[in-house]
Every structure is written in structure tokens, then in C-alpha cells.
Scaffold this motif. Structure first.
Motif, PDB file in Angstrom:
ATOM      1  N   HIS A  44      -2.215  -4.919  -5.491  1.00  0.00           N
ATOM      2  CA  HIS A  44      -0.950  -4.933  -6.220  1.00  0.00           C
ATOM      3  C   HIS A  44       0.137  -5.659  -5.436  1.00  0.00           C
ATOM      4  CE1 HIS A  44      -2.261  -2.047  -9.301  1.00  0.00           C
ATOM      5  NE2 HIS A  44      -2.880  -1.415  -8.329  1.00  0.00           N
ATOM      6  N   TYR A  45       0.260  -5.323  -4.146  1.00  0.00           N
ATOM      7  CA  TYR A  45       1.312  -5.864  -3.278  1.00  0.00           C
ATOM      8  C   TYR A  45       0.739  -6.170  -1.902  1.00  0.00           C
ATOM      9  CZ  TYR A  45       4.291  -3.724  -6.831  1.00  0.00           C
ATOM     10  OH  TYR A  45       4.874  -3.358  -8.022  1.00  0.00           O
ATOM     11  N   ASP A  46       1.469  -6.946  -1.124  1.00  0.00           N
ATOM     12  CA  ASP A  46       1.029  -7.283   0.231  1.00  0.00           C
ATOM     13  C   ASP A  46       1.206  -6.126   1.211  1.00  0.00           C
ATOM     14  OD1 ASP A  46       0.288  -9.870  -0.492  1.00  0.00           O
ATOM     15  OD2 ASP A  46       2.264 -10.681  -0.028  1.00  0.00           O
ATOM     16  N   THR A  47       2.167  -5.245   0.941  1.00  0.00           N
ATOM     17  CA  THR A  47       2.438  -4.102   1.812  1.00  0.00           C
ATOM     18  C   THR A  47       2.609  -2.848   0.954  1.00  0.00           C
ATOM     19  OG1 THR A  47       4.810  -4.515   1.748  1.00  0.00           O
ATOM     20  CG2 THR A  47       3.595  -5.507   3.569  1.00  0.00           C
ATOM     21  N   PRO A  48       2.347  -1.672   1.511  1.00  0.00           N
ATOM     22  CA  PRO A  48       2.547  -0.436   0.759  1.00  0.00           C
ATOM     23  C   PRO A  48       4.028  -0.278   0.361  1.00  0.00           C
ATOM     24  CG  PRO A  48       1.201  -0.032   2.693  1.00  0.00           C
ATOM     25  CD  PRO A  48       1.749  -1.411   2.835  1.00  0.00           C
ATOM     26  N   GLN A  49       4.269  -0.200  -0.909  1.00  0.00           N
ATOM     27  CA  GLN A  49       5.637  -0.156  -1.410  1.00  0.00           C
ATOM     28  C   GLN A  49       6.363   1.128  -1.064  1.00  0.00           C
ATOM     29  OE1 GLN A  49       7.106  -3.113  -3.028  1.00  0.00           O
ATOM     30  NE2 GLN A  49       5.389  -3.545  -1.680  1.00  0.00           N
ATOM     31  N   CYS A  50       5.648   2.239  -0.980  1.00  0.00           N
ATOM     32  CA  CYS A  50       6.298   3.500  -0.613  1.00  0.00           C
ATOM     33  C   CYS A  50       6.880   3.405   0.792  1.00  0.00           C
ATOM     34  CB  CYS A  50       5.337   4.666  -0.729  1.00  0.00           C
ATOM     35  SG  CYS A  50       3.837   4.532   0.290  1.00  0.00           S
ATOM     36  N   LYS A  51       6.134   2.774   1.711  1.00  0.00           N
ATOM     37  CA  LYS A  51       6.625   2.602   3.081  1.00  0.00           C
ATOM     38  C   LYS A  51       7.845   1.688   3.108  1.00  0.00           C
ATOM     39  CE  LYS A  51       4.123   2.388   6.682  1.00  0.00           C
ATOM     40  NZ  LYS A  51       3.166   2.141   7.766  1.00  0.00           N
TER      41      LYS A  51
END
Length: 64
Positions: A44-51
């Protein structure tokens, strides 16, 4: 590998809508991440969005 939310969580709720897998939910005093659903946003994304949005850095890699 999944992420987890530690006791530093201030239950601000900003991480919940960011999760594309709906893996984050209220869990008593802090929010919790369902390890079975968490993909660290892979695909979905390159990095965890929650973080990315956590204002207190309360989301960390789950201990093995």
C-alpha cells in the motif's frame, strides 16, 4: 512482521484511519494492532502509515 503499540500510546486515535488493513483498534488503555492483519503497509505504502502519524512514537516492531 507486524507492528505493536507500546504503553507510550496516548490514545489520540490518529493511527486508526491510516491503516489500510483495519488492523488497529481500541484495546483498553491503549490502541492495539492485530498482528494477523498488520502488513506494515506493504503493498500500500513505502512506510507504515501508523508510525508516520504517531505523535509520540508509540508504534514499534513487534518483538520476535
Amino acid at each position: 512482521m507486524a507492528l505493536q503499540i507500546i504503553d507510550d500510546c496516548i490514545t489520540c486515535d490518529v493511527c486508526v484511519p491510516e491503516c489500510p488493513n483495519e488492523a488497529i483498534a481500541a484495546g483498553g488503555d491503549i490502541f492495539v494492532i492485530d498482528a494477523a492483519k498488520c502488513t506494515e503497509c506493504e503493498g500500500h505504502y513505502d512506510t507504515p502509515q501508523c508510525k508516520e502519524v504517531c505523535p509520540v512514537d508509540a508504534i514499534v516492531a513487534r518483538a520476535a
